[in-house]
Design an enzyme around this catalytic site. Structure first.
Site, mmCIF file in Angstrom:
data_model
loop_
_atom_site.group_PDB
_atom_site.id
_atom_site.type_symbol
_atom_site.label_atom_id
_atom_site.label_comp_id
_atom_site.label_asym_id
_atom_site.label_seq_id
_atom_site.Cartn_x
_atom_site.Cartn_y
_atom_site.Cartn_z
ATOM 1 N N ASP A 1 0.704 -1.154 0.039
ATOM 2 C CA ASP A 1 0.053 -0.348 0.203
ATOM 3 C C ASP A 1 0.736 1.247 -0.033
ATOM 4 O O ASP A 1 1.674 1.576 0.923
ATOM 5 C CB ASP A 1 -1.013 0.027 0.930
ATOM 6 C CG ASP A 1 -2.420 1.060 1.030
ATOM 7 O OD1 ASP A 1 -2.988 1.774 -0.456
ATOM 8 O OD2 ASP A 1 -2.308 0.993 2.537
ATOM 9 N N ASP B 1 -2.455 2.366 -6.112
ATOM 10 C CA ASP B 1 -1.869 2.113 -5.051
ATOM 11 C C ASP B 1 -1.710 1.305 -4.612
ATOM 12 O O ASP B 1 -0.944 1.134 -3.576
ATOM 13 C CB ASP B 1 -2.339 3.721 -4.093
ATOM 14 C CG ASP B 1 -2.841 3.766 -3.249
ATOM 15 O OD1 ASP B 1 -4.071 3.059 -3.835
ATOM 16 O OD2 ASP B 1 -2.592 3.704 -2.187
ATOM 17 N N GLU B 2 -1.950 -0.334 -3.920
ATOM 18 C CA GLU B 2 -2.494 -0.895 -3.377
ATOM 19 C C GLU B 2 -2.673 -2.624 -4.554
ATOM 20 O O GLU B 2 -3.718 -2.172 -5.137
ATOM 21 C CB GLU B 2 -3.718 -0.790 -2.704
ATOM 22 C CG GLU B 2 -4.003 -1.926 -1.670
ATOM 23 C CD GLU B 2 -5.323 -0.905 -0.539
ATOM 24 O OE1 GLU B 2 -5.481 -1.941 0.246
ATOM 25 O OE2 GLU B 2 -6.172 -0.763 -1.193
#
Length: 353
Positions: free
Chosen positions: A11, A106-107
């Protein structure tokens, strides 16, 4: 699932804001948020840690954020730059495994079971990936390493920002027993408060409730709670996820006062939806959906299975939805539910994004 699985959850730390601070160094160290304008009912997409010290968080209205921190700098999102950085990060992941499940820009989950890199150590792989993100992308990321997705996600939040945590198989029982229920993905503030009134503060407390009792109290979610309270999560890292819908929405600077104003706004929304469906290859769909959020922030969604993409059908749904609130409307959304047998293989989108 076998206890020797090695799952990493990565993350990136305040991703959008980190990209902005990377590209504009003068913005480092000051309260910064990425989001919409406060004078047009904008909301915060993300913010840096300096802003979070003032209680600012994602999904908060930009106006409220400025009230909490008058010197907050709010910049508009630049999705092209964020996607470019995300694509480069995905390439880094691909150097360690092909089993990657992106959750957002983003994860992502990575299944590194049996991979030879870093002497087969998932902990060392997570460290190497984070180092490369820092060196090649110019931002930081946090990681969680565990035998399943649930624990990996919990662990990635444990030492943020720019940290990581590993949960080994023999540590699972004690770790989960002491885990506050508010840390469990899917348990929001309302549910956590309800559990508190029931005397449930930790997953250890949750274990004292039988499956039947949890089903009675929480419906189908009770079955998942029963498993998570014991650290169990059988879900695989899914490389392909099914897109279930295509949709658009608009939040209006001034409330739409009545049904007539909503119907007047409908053609523009439908044109945007047609364009988005075209970009998606015009996939077949099984129904249409209309969403309304009212001035008091209550919202309703109306859907009709089997309906064709027809302006009159959407207008009918909008009339039904408006009748449920009978008050000014701040947000409208329209969408289609894709046919299950023809669903597009892609990263899953929320119904309205």
């Amino acid at each position: 699932m076998p206890a020797d699985r090695k799952i990493i959850h990565i993350d990136c730390d305040c991703f959008y804001a980190s990209i902005e601070m990377r590209d504009t160094p003068a913005w480092r160290g000051i309260p910064l948020a990425v989001g919409g304008r406060p004078d047009s009912r904008g909301v915060i997409a993300t913010c840096n840690y300096e802003a979070r010290q003032f209680g600012i968080h994602s999904a908060m209205s930009s106006r409220r954020a400025l009230t909490l921190c008058p010197r907050l700098l709010i910049v508009p999102p630049d999705m092209a730059r964020y996607r470019e950085a995300s694509n480069r990060i995905m390439q880094i992941y691909g150097d360690y495994t092909s089993r990657i499940e992106p959750l957002s820009l983003d994860e992502a989950y990575l299944d590194v079971t049996g991979q030879p890199h870093c002497r087969g150590s998932a902990t060392l792989m997570a460290k190497a990936i984070r180092d490369r993100i820092r060196q090649e992308i110019g931002i930081t990321a946090s990681a969680g390493i565990a035998p399943n997705k649930f624990l990996a996600k919990v662990a990635s939040d444990w030492n943020k920002p720019d940290g990581q945590k590993v949960i080994l198989p023999h540590e699972i029982d004690a770790f989960v027993a002491a885990l506050p229920v508010g840390k469990v993905p899917g348990i929001g503030k309302v549910t956590a408060e309800r559990m508190k009134r029931m005397g449930i503060l930790t997953c250890g407390d949750l274990r004292q409730w039988s499956l039947a009792e949890l089903l009675h109290q929480f419906g189908r979610f009770g079955e998942r709670l029963h498993r998570l309270a014991r650290g169990e999560d059988e879900r695989e890292v899914s490389v392909d996820r099914v897109r279930k819908s295509v949709s658009v929405e608009e939040t209006y600077a001034t409330d739409l006062p009545d049904l007539a104003a909503c119907l007047q706004a409908l053609p523009e929304l439908l044109e945007r939806l047609r364009e988005r469906l075209g970009r998606a290859g015009n996939p077949p769909f099984r129904g249409i959906v209309c969403k309304l959020k009212f001035a008091d922030f209550t919202q309703t969604t109306v859907e009709q299975i089997g309906s064709a993409f027809d302006d009159a059908h959407f207008a009918q749904l909008m009339q039904m939805g408006f009748a449920r609130g009978e008050q000014p409307v701040r947000l409208l959304g329209v969408g289609v539910k894709l046919a299950e047998e023809e669903a597009t293989i892609a990263a899953q989108l929320p119904l309205f994004d």
